[in-house]
Design a protein around this motif. Structure first.
Motif, PDB file in Angstrom:
ATOM      1  N   ASP A  55       0.850  -1.189   0.000  1.00  0.00           N
ATOM      2  CA  ASP A  55       0.000   0.000   0.000  1.00  0.00           C
ATOM      3  C   ASP A  55       0.893   1.249   0.000  1.00  0.00           C
ATOM      4  OD1 ASP A  55       0.956   0.257   2.615  1.00  0.00           O
ATOM      5  OD2 ASP A  55      -0.933  -0.300   3.537  1.00  0.00           O
ATOM      6  N   HIS A  56       0.264   2.421  -0.118  1.00  0.00           N
ATOM      7  CA  HIS A  56       1.029   3.668  -0.189  1.00  0.00           C
ATOM      8  C   HIS A  56       1.862   3.911   1.076  1.00  0.00           C
ATOM      9  CE1 HIS A  56      -1.890   4.694  -3.442  1.00  0.00           C
ATOM     10  NE2 HIS A  56      -0.745   5.045  -3.994  1.00  0.00           N
ATOM     11  N   LYS A  57       1.295   3.662   2.219  1.00  0.00           N
ATOM     12  CA  LYS A  57       2.038   3.876   3.466  1.00  0.00           C
ATOM     13  C   LYS A  57       3.330   3.068   3.454  1.00  0.00           C
ATOM     14  CE  LYS A  57       1.572   1.997   7.893  1.00  0.00           C
ATOM     15  NZ  LYS A  57       0.787   1.623   9.064  1.00  0.00           N
ATOM     16  N   THR A  58       3.236   1.802   3.098  1.00  0.00           N
ATOM     17  CA  THR A  58       4.399   0.925   3.094  1.00  0.00           C
ATOM     18  C   THR A  58       5.416   1.374   2.058  1.00  0.00           C
ATOM     19  OG1 THR A  58       2.996  -0.895   3.825  1.00  0.00           O
ATOM     20  CG2 THR A  58       5.154  -1.482   2.917  1.00  0.00           C
ATOM     21  N   ARG A  59       4.950   1.749   0.875  1.00  0.00           N
ATOM     22  CA  ARG A  59       5.876   2.222  -0.171  1.00  0.00           C
ATOM     23  C   ARG A  59       6.702   3.403   0.335  1.00  0.00           C
ATOM     24  NH1 ARG A  59       1.951   2.813  -5.322  1.00  0.00           N
ATOM     25  NH2 ARG A  59       0.643   1.094  -4.703  1.00  0.00           N
ATOM     26  N   PHE A  60       6.022   4.351   0.998  1.00  0.00           N
ATOM     27  CA  PHE A  60       6.742   5.542   1.442  1.00  0.00           C
ATOM     28  C   PHE A  60       7.622   5.260   2.660  1.00  0.00           C
ATOM     29  CE2 PHE A  60       3.414   7.445  -1.205  1.00  0.00           C
ATOM     30  CZ  PHE A  60       4.252   8.088  -2.106  1.00  0.00           C
ATOM     31  N   LEU A  61       7.243   4.310   3.501  1.00  0.00           N
ATOM     32  CA  LEU A  61       8.140   3.909   4.590  1.00  0.00           C
ATOM     33  C   LEU A  61       9.402   3.250   4.022  1.00  0.00           C
ATOM     34  CD1 LEU A  61       5.602   2.562   7.236  1.00  0.00           C
ATOM     35  CD2 LEU A  61       7.083   4.584   7.454  1.00  0.00           C
ATOM     36  N   VAL A  62       9.240   2.450   2.978  1.00  0.00           N
ATOM     37  CA  VAL A  62      10.413   1.871   2.322  1.00  0.00           C
ATOM     38  C   VAL A  62      11.310   3.000   1.799  1.00  0.00           C
ATOM     39  CG1 VAL A  62      11.175   0.555   0.297  1.00  0.00           C
ATOM     40  CG2 VAL A  62       9.349  -0.346   1.753  1.00  0.00           C
ATOM     41  N   LEU A  63      10.703   4.023   1.205  1.00  0.00           N
ATOM     42  CA  LEU A  63      11.492   5.144   0.701  1.00  0.00           C
ATOM     43  C   LEU A  63      12.221   5.884   1.816  1.00  0.00           C
ATOM     44  CD1 LEU A  63       9.413   6.763  -2.158  1.00  0.00           C
ATOM     45  CD2 LEU A  63      11.550   5.505  -2.313  1.00  0.00           C
ATOM     46  N   VAL A  64      11.599   6.001   2.987  1.00  0.00           N
ATOM     47  CA  VAL A  64      12.300   6.614   4.129  1.00  0.00           C
ATOM     48  C   VAL A  64      13.574   5.822   4.410  1.00  0.00           C
ATOM     49  CG1 VAL A  64      12.220   7.018   6.632  1.00  0.00           C
ATOM     50  CG2 VAL A  64      10.271   7.656   5.205  1.00  0.00           C
ATOM     51  N   ALA A  84       4.611   9.226   3.793  1.00  0.00           N
ATOM     52  CA  ALA A  84       4.261   8.078   4.638  1.00  0.00           C
ATOM     53  C   ALA A  84       3.224   8.486   5.669  1.00  0.00           C
ATOM     54  CB  ALA A  84       5.518   7.515   5.310  1.00  0.00           C
ATOM     55  N   ILE A  85       3.441   9.626   6.318  1.00  0.00           N
ATOM     56  CA  ILE A  85       2.504  10.097   7.338  1.00  0.00           C
ATOM     57  C   ILE A  85       1.150  10.431   6.715  1.00  0.00           C
ATOM     58  CG2 ILE A  85       2.056  12.016   8.928  1.00  0.00           C
ATOM     59  CD1 ILE A  85       5.131  11.882   9.552  1.00  0.00           C
ATOM     60  N   GLN A  86       1.166  11.058   5.559  1.00  0.00           N
ATOM     61  CA  GLN A  86      -0.094  11.375   4.879  1.00  0.00           C
ATOM     62  C   GLN A  86      -0.877  10.108   4.538  1.00  0.00           C
ATOM     63  OE1 GLN A  86       1.399  13.656   1.560  1.00  0.00           O
ATOM     64  NE2 GLN A  86       0.795  15.589   2.507  1.00  0.00           N
ATOM     65  N   ASN A  87      -0.173   8.993   4.416  1.00  0.00           N
ATOM     66  CA  ASN A  87      -0.818   7.724   4.081  1.00  0.00           C
ATOM     67  C   ASN A  87      -1.009   6.823   5.292  1.00  0.00           C
ATOM     68  OD1 ASN A  87      -1.356   7.421   1.035  1.00  0.00           O
ATOM     69  ND2 ASN A  87       0.596   8.495   1.154  1.00  0.00           N
ATOM     70  N   GLY A  88      -0.937   7.403   6.500  1.00  0.00           N
ATOM     71  CA  GLY A  88      -1.318   6.674   7.694  1.00  0.00           C
ATOM     72  C   GLY A  88      -0.195   6.216   8.600  1.00  0.00           C
ATOM     73  N   ALA A  89       1.050   6.485   8.265  1.00  0.00           N
ATOM     74  CA  ALA A  89       2.158   6.076   9.134  1.00  0.00           C
ATOM     75  C   ALA A  89       2.225   6.973  10.360  1.00  0.00           C
ATOM     76  CB  ALA A  89       3.488   6.145   8.379  1.00  0.00           C
ATOM     77  N   THR A  90       2.694   6.426  11.447  1.00  0.00           N
ATOM     78  CA  THR A  90       2.966   7.221  12.647  1.00  0.00           C
ATOM     79  C   THR A  90       4.426   7.659  12.598  1.00  0.00           C
ATOM     80  OG1 THR A  90       3.708   5.334  13.974  1.00  0.00           O
ATOM     81  CG2 THR A  90       1.321   5.832  13.984  1.00  0.00           C
ATOM     82  N   VAL A 131       2.116  18.126   8.282  1.00  0.00           N
ATOM     83  CA  VAL A 131       2.097  16.776   8.834  1.00  0.00           C
ATOM     84  C   VAL A 131       1.699  16.865  10.288  1.00  0.00           C
ATOM     85  CG1 VAL A 131       3.769  15.783   7.234  1.00  0.00           C
ATOM     86  CG2 VAL A 131       4.573  16.819   9.324  1.00  0.00           C
ATOM     87  N   PRO A 132       0.890  15.915  10.746  1.00  0.00           N
ATOM     88  CA  PRO A 132       0.473  15.956  12.145  1.00  0.00           C
ATOM     89  C   PRO A 132       1.649  15.728  13.076  1.00  0.00           C
ATOM     90  CG  PRO A 132      -0.207  13.900  11.103  1.00  0.00           C
ATOM     91  CD  PRO A 132       0.380  14.766  10.025  1.00  0.00           C
ATOM     92  N   ASP A 133       1.592  16.353  14.231  1.00  0.00           N
ATOM     93  CA  ASP A 133       2.642  16.201  15.235  1.00  0.00           C
ATOM     94  C   ASP A 133       2.682  14.765  15.740  1.00  0.00           C
ATOM     95  OD1 ASP A 133       4.478  16.458  17.274  1.00  0.00           O
ATOM     96  OD2 ASP A 133       3.118  17.504  18.611  1.00  0.00           O
ATOM     97  N   ASP A 134       1.513  14.158  15.916  1.00  0.00           N
ATOM     98  CA  ASP A 134       1.415  12.778  16.370  1.00  0.00           C
ATOM     99  C   ASP A 134       2.217  12.604  17.653  1.00  0.00           C
ATOM    100  OD1 ASP A 134       2.063   9.525  14.821  1.00  0.00           O
ATOM    101  OD2 ASP A 134       0.725  10.104  16.422  1.00  0.00           O
ATOM    102  N   SER A 135       2.143  13.580  18.546  1.00  0.00           N
ATOM    103  CA  SER A 135       2.970  13.562  19.747  1.00  0.00           C
ATOM    104  C   SER A 135       2.719  12.343  20.624  1.00  0.00           C
ATOM    105  CB  SER A 135       2.773  14.844  20.554  1.00  0.00           C
ATOM    106  OG  SER A 135       1.423  15.049  20.844  1.00  0.00           O
ATOM    107  N   ALA A 136       1.592  11.706  20.473  1.00  0.00           N
ATOM    108  CA  ALA A 136       1.323  10.484  21.245  1.00  0.00           C
ATOM    109  C   ALA A 136       2.200   9.330  20.758  1.00  0.00           C
ATOM    110  CB  ALA A 136      -0.150  10.090  21.133  1.00  0.00           C
ATOM    111  N   ASN A 137       2.718   9.428  19.537  1.00  0.00           N
ATOM    112  CA  ASN A 137       3.511   8.352  18.963  1.00  0.00           C
ATOM    113  C   ASN A 137       4.939   8.783  18.653  1.00  0.00           C
ATOM    114  OD1 ASN A 137       1.746   6.082  18.820  1.00  0.00           O
ATOM    115  ND2 ASN A 137       0.568   7.212  17.304  1.00  0.00           N
ATOM    116  N   THR A 138       5.486   9.716  19.385  1.00  0.00           N
ATOM    117  CA  THR A 138       6.843  10.161  19.087  1.00  0.00           C
ATOM    118  C   THR A 138       7.834   9.456  19.876  1.00  0.00           C
ATOM    119  OG1 THR A 138       6.591  12.003  20.608  1.00  0.00           O
ATOM    120  CG2 THR A 138       6.230  12.420  18.254  1.00  0.00           C
TER     121      THR A 138
END
Length: 138
Positions: A55-64, A84-90, A131-138
């Protein structure tokens, strides 16, 4: 620049929301090469996930991870993390993708990506982003 080159740049901007210097050079040098490169990259990165192994999230995590491993530029790491974050990654998933690259590439590569992530979160990144801060998952 020829009308064909400009048209290919416009097409890439419409799909990706940006162009890179390499796109500009290819538009002037060889618009047909830009078209082919643009089509391949757009398909690999942005084509619908249905029927694809990742999926898109995984593709962009691979790119990271890959961008970190090849010691890519800060802009590339930021761009991949943003997508990756826009596609659901934390943020934790982004950090782990970059950390996995530290095994073959070395800790300095991971540190460079972490500096880019810190700049992004502080609103000082090189890539325009919301991009969201996602401070709960930092």
């Amino acid at each position: 620049m020829t009308p064909e080159g400009k048209a290919e740049l416009d097409k890439i901007r419409a799909v990706r929301g940006y162009t890179l210097p390499v796109h500009e050079y290819l538009a002037r040098l060889d618009p047909e090469m830009l078209r082919r490169y643009g089509d391949l990259a757009s398909y690999a990165l942005f084509a619908e996930a249905e029927g694809r192994p990742m999926d898109h999230k995984t593709r962009f995590l691979v790119l990271v991870g890959v961008t970190t491993a090849v010691k890519g530029d800060r802009e590339g790491v930021e761009w991949a993390a943003k997508r990756a974050i826009q596609n659901g990654a934390t943020w934790n998933e982004v950090y782990e993708a970059a950390f996995m690259a530290a095994l073959p590439a070395g800790i300095p590569a991971f540190e460079a990506s972490c500096r880019a992530f810190d700049a992004m979160k502080a609103g000082e990144g090189w890539v325009d982003q919301e991009v969201p801060d996602d401070s709960a998952n930092t």
